[in-house]
Motif scaffolding. Structure first.
Motif, mmCIF file in Angstrom:
data_model
loop_
_atom_site.group_PDB
_atom_site.id
_atom_site.type_symbol
_atom_site.label_atom_id
_atom_site.label_comp_id
_atom_site.label_asym_id
_atom_site.label_seq_id
_atom_site.Cartn_x
_atom_site.Cartn_y
_atom_site.Cartn_z
ATOM 1 N N THR A 41 -14.477 12.607 3.068
ATOM 2 C CA THR A 41 -13.726 11.391 2.789
ATOM 3 C C THR A 41 -13.164 11.483 1.378
ATOM 4 N N GLU A 42 -11.981 10.882 1.164
ATOM 5 C CA GLU A 42 -11.333 10.985 -0.139
ATOM 6 C C GLU A 42 -10.294 9.881 -0.296
ATOM 7 N N GLY A 43 -9.625 9.889 -1.446
ATOM 8 C CA GLY A 43 -8.536 8.956 -1.703
ATOM 9 C C GLY A 43 -8.922 7.500 -1.695
ATOM 10 N N PRO A 44 -10.020 7.080 -2.351
ATOM 11 C CA PRO A 44 -10.414 5.672 -2.306
ATOM 12 C C PRO A 44 -9.412 4.768 -3.016
ATOM 13 N N ASN A 45 -9.156 3.605 -2.429
ATOM 14 C CA ASN A 45 -8.308 2.596 -3.047
ATOM 15 C C ASN A 45 -8.900 1.223 -2.811
ATOM 16 N N THR A 46 -8.969 0.452 -3.878
ATOM 17 C CA THR A 46 -9.767 -0.766 -3.887
ATOM 18 C C THR A 46 -8.897 -1.991 -4.147
ATOM 19 N N VAL A 47 -9.181 -3.071 -3.437
ATOM 20 C CA VAL A 47 -8.465 -4.328 -3.644
ATOM 21 C C VAL A 47 -9.432 -5.481 -3.428
ATOM 22 N N LYS A 48 -9.278 -6.527 -4.219
ATOM 23 C CA LYS A 48 -10.125 -7.702 -4.032
ATOM 24 C C LYS A 48 -9.411 -8.693 -3.124
ATOM 25 N N ASP A 53 -0.125 11.379 -2.962
ATOM 26 C CA ASP A 53 -0.992 10.488 -3.743
ATOM 27 C C ASP A 53 -0.199 9.498 -4.606
ATOM 28 N N PRO A 54 0.807 8.813 -4.065
ATOM 29 C CA PRO A 54 1.588 7.906 -4.904
ATOM 30 C C PRO A 54 0.763 6.711 -5.368
ATOM 31 N N SER A 55 0.716 6.532 -6.677
ATOM 32 C CA SER A 55 -0.028 5.418 -7.277
ATOM 33 C C SER A 55 0.957 4.480 -7.950
ATOM 34 N N MET A 56 0.823 3.201 -7.688
ATOM 35 C CA MET A 56 1.776 2.228 -8.216
ATOM 36 C C MET A 56 1.048 1.036 -8.822
ATOM 37 N N VAL A 57 1.633 0.488 -9.873
ATOM 38 C CA VAL A 57 1.118 -0.740 -10.485
ATOM 39 C C VAL A 57 2.319 -1.577 -10.906
ATOM 40 N N GLN A 58 2.166 -2.888 -10.860
ATOM 41 C CA GLN A 58 3.226 -3.785 -11.316
ATOM 42 C C GLN A 58 2.899 -4.259 -12.717
ATOM 43 N N GLY A 59 3.816 -4.017 -13.643
ATOM 44 C CA GLY A 59 3.603 -4.398 -15.021
ATOM 45 C C GLY A 59 3.783 -5.889 -15.244
ATOM 46 N N PRO A 60 3.452 -6.390 -16.438
ATOM 47 C CA PRO A 60 3.548 -7.824 -16.723
ATOM 48 C C PRO A 60 4.978 -8.360 -16.657
ATOM 49 N N ASP A 61 5.978 -7.482 -16.788
ATOM 50 C CA ASP A 61 7.374 -7.918 -16.689
ATOM 51 C C ASP A 61 7.908 -7.842 -15.262
ATOM 52 N N GLY A 62 7.045 -7.470 -14.302
ATOM 53 C CA GLY A 62 7.438 -7.384 -12.903
ATOM 54 C C GLY A 62 7.896 -6.021 -12.451
ATOM 55 N N THR A 63 8.065 -5.086 -13.380
ATOM 56 C CA THR A 63 8.509 -3.741 -13.021
ATOM 57 C C THR A 63 7.394 -2.976 -12.316
ATOM 58 N N PHE A 64 7.760 -2.268 -11.245
ATOM 59 C CA PHE A 64 6.811 -1.407 -10.545
ATOM 60 C C PHE A 64 6.906 0.007 -11.124
ATOM 61 N N PHE A 79 0.870 -1.177 0.000
ATOM 62 C CA PHE A 79 0.000 0.000 0.000
ATOM 63 C C PHE A 79 0.909 1.230 0.000
ATOM 64 N N THR A 80 1.000 1.914 -1.142
ATOM 65 C CA THR A 80 1.836 3.106 -1.200
ATOM 66 C C THR A 80 1.268 4.184 -0.292
ATOM 67 N N SER A 81 2.145 5.028 0.236
ATOM 68 C CA SER A 81 1.726 5.962 1.278
ATOM 69 C C SER A 81 2.632 7.180 1.296
ATOM 70 N N HIS A 94 -0.669 7.322 7.960
ATOM 71 C CA HIS A 94 -0.796 6.863 6.576
ATOM 72 C C HIS A 94 -1.740 7.766 5.791
ATOM 73 N N LYS A 95 -1.304 8.183 4.594
ATOM 74 C CA LYS A 95 -2.151 8.945 3.673
ATOM 75 C C LYS A 95 -2.293 8.164 2.385
ATOM 76 N N HIS A 96 -3.353 8.450 1.662
ATOM 77 C CA HIS A 96 -3.777 7.563 0.593
ATOM 78 C C HIS A 96 -2.776 7.396 -0.546
ATOM 79 N N GLY A 97 -2.704 6.134 -0.986
ATOM 80 C CA GLY A 97 -1.905 5.729 -2.130
ATOM 81 C C GLY A 97 -2.674 4.668 -2.889
ATOM 82 N N THR A 98 -1.990 3.613 -3.338
ATOM 83 C CA THR A 98 -2.628 2.549 -4.101
ATOM 84 C C THR A 98 -2.229 1.196 -3.537
ATOM 85 N N ILE A 99 -3.178 0.274 -3.471
ATOM 86 C CA ILE A 99 -2.905 -1.082 -3.020
ATOM 87 C C ILE A 99 -2.522 -1.947 -4.222
ATOM 88 N N VAL A 100 -1.398 -2.652 -4.094
ATOM 89 C CA VAL A 100 -0.895 -3.493 -5.181
ATOM 90 C C VAL A 100 -0.779 -4.932 -4.693
#
Length: 308
Positions: free
Chosen positions: A238-245, A70-81, A28-30, A286-292
């Motif tokens: 309320t703000e900064g929603p981040n969703t994970v299954k 507001d750091p947002s992160m995603v992992q690509g198909p090659d494993g790079t963040f 969870f980026t923060s 903790h302040k909002h980021g993205t769950i990976v």
């Protein structure tokens, strides 16, 4: 079939292994206010209880104010963040970008300019990454204000946001910036969520003065158009929603900034939402980021590298 002590024990051990031997974990980026220190990160093995790495992984070096919000992160198909972030409150017409293979060593930071074609742009807030598997490209959405462009409510014209979008296959070339979402009100902090093929949800903040809460909208493509904006499922401020299954539930975390708490709801259909504040644990500050979602070994390797 007759149940023997052996089969009962085997089933019990299987259940334990299913719940505790999972190979999945979450990052969870923060960031911490005033956002000038840089990228922080939480980690979890179940998506509910989070611990802090208690270190700064990347210090901001670009933008007029050189912050990392507001750091947002995603992992690509090659494993790079891949990481993007808000680099200034006002004045910047783009956002920060860096990438990493191991979350410790990062590429030189770059400023990605996306609103130069609109010289009166006030800001570029909360860029959010989404990897489109079908198109094999990354979508980046963010909120910007262009004074006088859209109808507004009680908020000032310099705080009347709409969402914009660009796409890139490699973070070297980018598509022309386009309007992504104009729901008829000021909107920020939007996140694209894929439920299934041709089934997408946009979790967003209605930033108008009477509202300042979180809603959802729906589309059959990741880039929209998104329609049928829902009633709010959170209280105001309320703000900064981040969703994970997690298993069969979607967890939506958000910053309840007036209460100075981090909260969450769960849902299976994005229509009915259940408060799960008593089930989660979030470190203070903790302040909002993205769950990976990542492999558990990724977290263990990171902890070892940081000597945690």
């Amino acid at each position: 079939m007759k149940r023997t002590p052996f089969t009962i024990l085997s089933g019990f051990l299987l259940m334990i292994c299913f719940t505790s031997c999972s190979s999945k974990a979450y990052l969870f980026t923060s960031f911490h206010e005033p956002a000038d220190q840089g990228l922080r990160m939480l980690y979890s093995y179940d998506g509910y209880k989070w611990k802090e790495l208690d270190t700064v992984l990347l210090k901001p070096e670009i933008g007029q104010q050189k912050v990392m919000r507001d750091p947002s992160m995603v992992q690509g198909p090659d494993g790079t963040f891949h990481l993007v972030w808000t680099s200034s409150w006002r004045g910047d017409k783009g956002f920060g970008y860096a990438s990493s293979k191991d979350l410790v060593h990062w590429t030189p930071q770059r400023f990605i300019s996306v609103m130069e074609q609109e010289p009166t742009t006030v800001n570029v807030w909360a860029p959010e990454l989404f990897y489109d598997e079908e198109a094999r490209q990354y979508l980046i959405i963010w909120a910007s204000t262009i004074p006088g462009r859209f109808e507004r409510g009680q908020e000032a014209d310099s705080n009347n946001h709409r969402m914009y979008i660009t796409s890139t296959p490699d973070f070297q070339t980018f598509s022309k910036t386009q309007l992504f979402l104009d729901p008829g009100f000021s909107v920020i902090d939007a996140q694209i969520v894929k439920r299934a093929k041709d089934n997408y949800v946009l979790v967003l903040k209605d930033n108008t003065r009477p509202e300042r809460n979180i809603k959802v909208a729906f589309a059959d493509k990741p880039a929209g158009p998104y329609k049928n904006v829902s009633p709010p499922f959170t209280e105001p401020f309320t703000e900064g929603p981040n969703t994970v299954k997690v298993k069969n539930k979607w967890l939506i975390y958000f910053d309840s900034y007036r209460n100075k708490t981090y909260e969450a709801v769960s849902t299976t259909d994005f229509v009915h939402f259940e408060n799960i504040n008593q089930q989660i644990q979030i470190p203070t500050g903790h302040k909002h980021g993205t769950i990976v979602p990542v492999k558990k070994k990724t977290v263990k390797k990171l902890l070892k590298q940081l000597d945690r």
